[in-house]
Design a protein around this motif. Structure first.
Motif, PDB file in Angstrom:
ATOM      1  N   ARG A  48       0.710  -1.163  -0.077  1.00  0.00           N
ATOM      2  CA  ARG A  48      -0.152  -0.029   0.069  1.00  0.00           C
ATOM      3  C   ARG A  48       0.834   1.390   0.086  1.00  0.00           C
ATOM      4  NH1 ARG A  48      -2.060  -3.732   3.327  1.00  0.00           N
ATOM      5  NH2 ARG A  48      -4.309  -4.536   2.922  1.00  0.00           N
ATOM      6  N   GLU A  49       1.822   1.208   0.686  1.00  0.00           N
ATOM      7  CA  GLU A  49       2.997   2.326   0.543  1.00  0.00           C
ATOM      8  C   GLU A  49       3.383   2.739  -0.959  1.00  0.00           C
ATOM      9  OE1 GLU A  49       6.133   1.501   3.264  1.00  0.00           O
ATOM     10  OE2 GLU A  49       4.975   2.121   5.013  1.00  0.00           O
ATOM     11  N   LEU A  50       3.461   1.756  -1.850  1.00  0.00           N
ATOM     12  CA  LEU A  50       4.017   2.086  -2.993  1.00  0.00           C
ATOM     13  C   LEU A  50       2.936   2.003  -4.254  1.00  0.00           C
ATOM     14  CD1 LEU A  50       7.099  -0.558  -2.952  1.00  0.00           C
ATOM     15  CD2 LEU A  50       7.065   1.755  -2.182  1.00  0.00           C
ATOM     16  N   GLU A  51       1.782   1.925  -3.756  1.00  0.00           N
ATOM     17  CA  GLU A  51       0.799   1.733  -4.796  1.00  0.00           C
ATOM     18  C   GLU A  51       0.430   3.216  -5.844  1.00  0.00           C
ATOM     19  OE1 GLU A  51      -3.768   0.278  -5.453  1.00  0.00           O
ATOM     20  OE2 GLU A  51      -3.018   0.294  -3.369  1.00  0.00           O
ATOM     21  N   ASP A  52       0.567   4.368  -5.064  1.00  0.00           N
ATOM     22  CA  ASP A  52       0.419   5.496  -5.739  1.00  0.00           C
ATOM     23  C   ASP A  52       1.555   6.308  -6.302  1.00  0.00           C
ATOM     24  OD1 ASP A  52       1.442   6.010  -3.184  1.00  0.00           O
ATOM     25  OD2 ASP A  52      -0.018   7.814  -2.874  1.00  0.00           O
ATOM     26  N   ILE A  53       2.842   5.456  -6.251  1.00  0.00           N
ATOM     27  CA  ILE A  53       4.294   6.207  -6.737  1.00  0.00           C
ATOM     28  C   ILE A  53       4.867   5.368  -7.653  1.00  0.00           C
ATOM     29  CG2 ILE A  53       5.479   5.414  -4.715  1.00  0.00           C
ATOM     30  CD1 ILE A  53       7.059   8.005  -4.683  1.00  0.00           C
ATOM     31  N   CYS A  54       4.571   3.945  -7.766  1.00  0.00           N
ATOM     32  CA  CYS A  54       5.520   3.110  -8.505  1.00  0.00           C
ATOM     33  C   CYS A  54       5.012   3.104  -9.904  1.00  0.00           C
ATOM     34  CB  CYS A  54       5.715   1.692  -7.890  1.00  0.00           C
ATOM     35  SG  CYS A  54       6.781   1.733  -6.483  1.00  0.00           S
ATOM     36  N   ASP A  55       6.121   2.754 -10.757  1.00  0.00           N
ATOM     37  CA  ASP A  55       5.839   2.691 -12.222  1.00  0.00           C
ATOM     38  C   ASP A  55       5.973   1.237 -12.609  1.00  0.00           C
ATOM     39  OD1 ASP A  55       5.500   5.260 -13.297  1.00  0.00           O
ATOM     40  OD2 ASP A  55       7.495   5.697 -12.644  1.00  0.00           O
ATOM     41  N   HIS A  56       6.889   0.508 -11.794  1.00  0.00           N
ATOM     42  CA  HIS A  56       7.200  -0.749 -12.140  1.00  0.00           C
ATOM     43  C   HIS A  56       7.552  -1.462 -10.608  1.00  0.00           C
ATOM     44  CE1 HIS A  56       8.912  -3.725 -14.931  1.00  0.00           C
ATOM     45  NE2 HIS A  56       9.232  -4.481 -13.943  1.00  0.00           N
ATOM     46  N   VAL A  57       7.075  -2.746 -10.442  1.00  0.00           N
ATOM     47  CA  VAL A  57       6.983  -3.225  -9.138  1.00  0.00           C
ATOM     48  C   VAL A  57       7.679  -4.946  -9.437  1.00  0.00           C
ATOM     49  CG1 VAL A  57       5.810  -3.990  -6.933  1.00  0.00           C
ATOM     50  CG2 VAL A  57       5.204  -1.927  -8.328  1.00  0.00           C
ATOM     51  N   GLY A  58       8.535  -5.039  -8.543  1.00  0.00           N
ATOM     52  CA  GLY A  58       8.909  -6.472  -8.411  1.00  0.00           C
ATOM     53  C   GLY A  58       8.522  -7.186  -7.024  1.00  0.00           C
ATOM     54  N   LEU A  59       8.355  -8.466  -7.045  1.00  0.00           N
ATOM     55  CA  LEU A  59       8.008  -9.130  -6.007  1.00  0.00           C
ATOM     56  C   LEU A  59       9.375 -10.101  -5.600  1.00  0.00           C
ATOM     57  CD1 LEU A  59       6.386 -10.283  -3.556  1.00  0.00           C
ATOM     58  CD2 LEU A  59       5.261 -11.645  -5.124  1.00  0.00           C
TER      59      LEU A  59
END
Length: 300
Positions: free
Chosen positions: A188-199
């Protein structure tokens, strides 16, 4: 651009990273999600050249990072646990980093420290955890680097400060071309800022995708069918990733473009239907379930 190819790193019997490969594009916010112990901090330390991988390589803008002092002028690492010299003040740390980074902007530091309401002459040891986080971000922003590596940067910040830091990142990206790489255990901390996400899980990347591409190919709908047969026919055809019912209301997560889903809904016998925005959490749940994992057990 950062190119990570099959990096492996172990600490005695613990394999922190196991053949991790990732590409991080310039001008995007790259979010790295993972539980404590997943290897996030090790990954960031290898990216900035603090640690050397046992296998694989890290190439940044066409050059290898490890022991490359010139390239490290473009890297600033903000650790999860901030380390400051004993008894020093923000102004002292400003002067130290200005002696290390050629492009360090002292005037910007003085302006930001004032805007964030921090006392530049007060001993840092008396600061709260959140205040130390804010100071770390300001020190990193003012270094004038191309890549800012952040480990749990938002942890300990109140909601207002989180938004202030995100706004600061956005301004630096627009004005100076900075690329933030942010590791967190909280989607939730990254939802509104990230363009690309890795797990990252157990030292390996389970999943790495561009969010815009993801959002174009997975959607959530709510609908009410005129009868049970119409509902069964739609479900059998669309094969939803998730399907919940509350009375006559169906909520489904579907793979496919918005246009394709709207087309299928128009053919179905529905009383009501609408397409809803998906959260990053819902996207990850659907994608990782396909790979045989449940992110709710890994992250949430």
């Amino acid at each position: 651009m950062i190119e990570v190819k099959n990096i492996t790193k172990s600490f005695e019997d613990i394999k922190a990273l196991d053949s991790v490969t990732a590409d991080i594009q310039e001008g995007q916010v790259f979010g790295l999600i993972g539980t404590n112990g997943a290897g996030k901090s090790t990954f960031l330390r290898i990216l900035c050249g603090v640690l050397k991988p046992e296998e694989g390589s890290v190439i940044i803008d066409g050059e290898y990072i490890y022991e490359n002092e010139k390239l490290k002028q473009n890297m600033f690492y903000i650790s999860d646990e901030q380390h400051f010299f004993r008894g020093e003040t923000p102004n002292n740390m400003r002067d130290f980093y200005a002696s290390v980074y050629e492009k360090y902007d002292k005037a910007k530091f003085d302006d930001l420290i004032k805007k964030f309401g921090l006392d530049p002459t007060r001993k840092i040891s008396t600061f709260s955890k959140g205040m130390k986080k804010q100071l770390s971000v300001i020190l990193g922003i003012c270094a004038g680097v191309k890549y800012l590596l952040c480990d749990e940067t938002f942890d300990g910040l109140d909601p207002v400060m989180r938004q202030a830091v995100k706004s600061l990142f956005a301004a630096e990206m627009q004005d100076n071309g900075m690329t933030p790489i942010i590791a967190s255990h909280n989607l939730r901390e990254l939802e509104d800022i990230c363009d690309h996400v890795g797990l990252l899980h157990k030292g390996g990347i389970l999943f790495s995708k561009d969010l815009d591409d993801l959002k174009c190919n997975i959607h959530k709908i709510q609908c009410v069918f005129s009868n049970d047969e119409a509902a069964k026919e739609f479900i059998d055809k669309m094969k939803p990733v998730q399907c919940d019912t509350r009375g006559s209301l169906y909520t489904m997560t579907l793979n496919g473009t918005e246009e394709d889903i709207e087309n299928e809904l128009s053919k179905s016998d529905t009383v009501f239907s609408e397409i809803l925005p998906l959260s990053l959490e819902e996207i990850f749940i659907s994608e990782t379930e396909i790979k045989g994992y449940d992110i709710r057990n890994l992250i949430l």
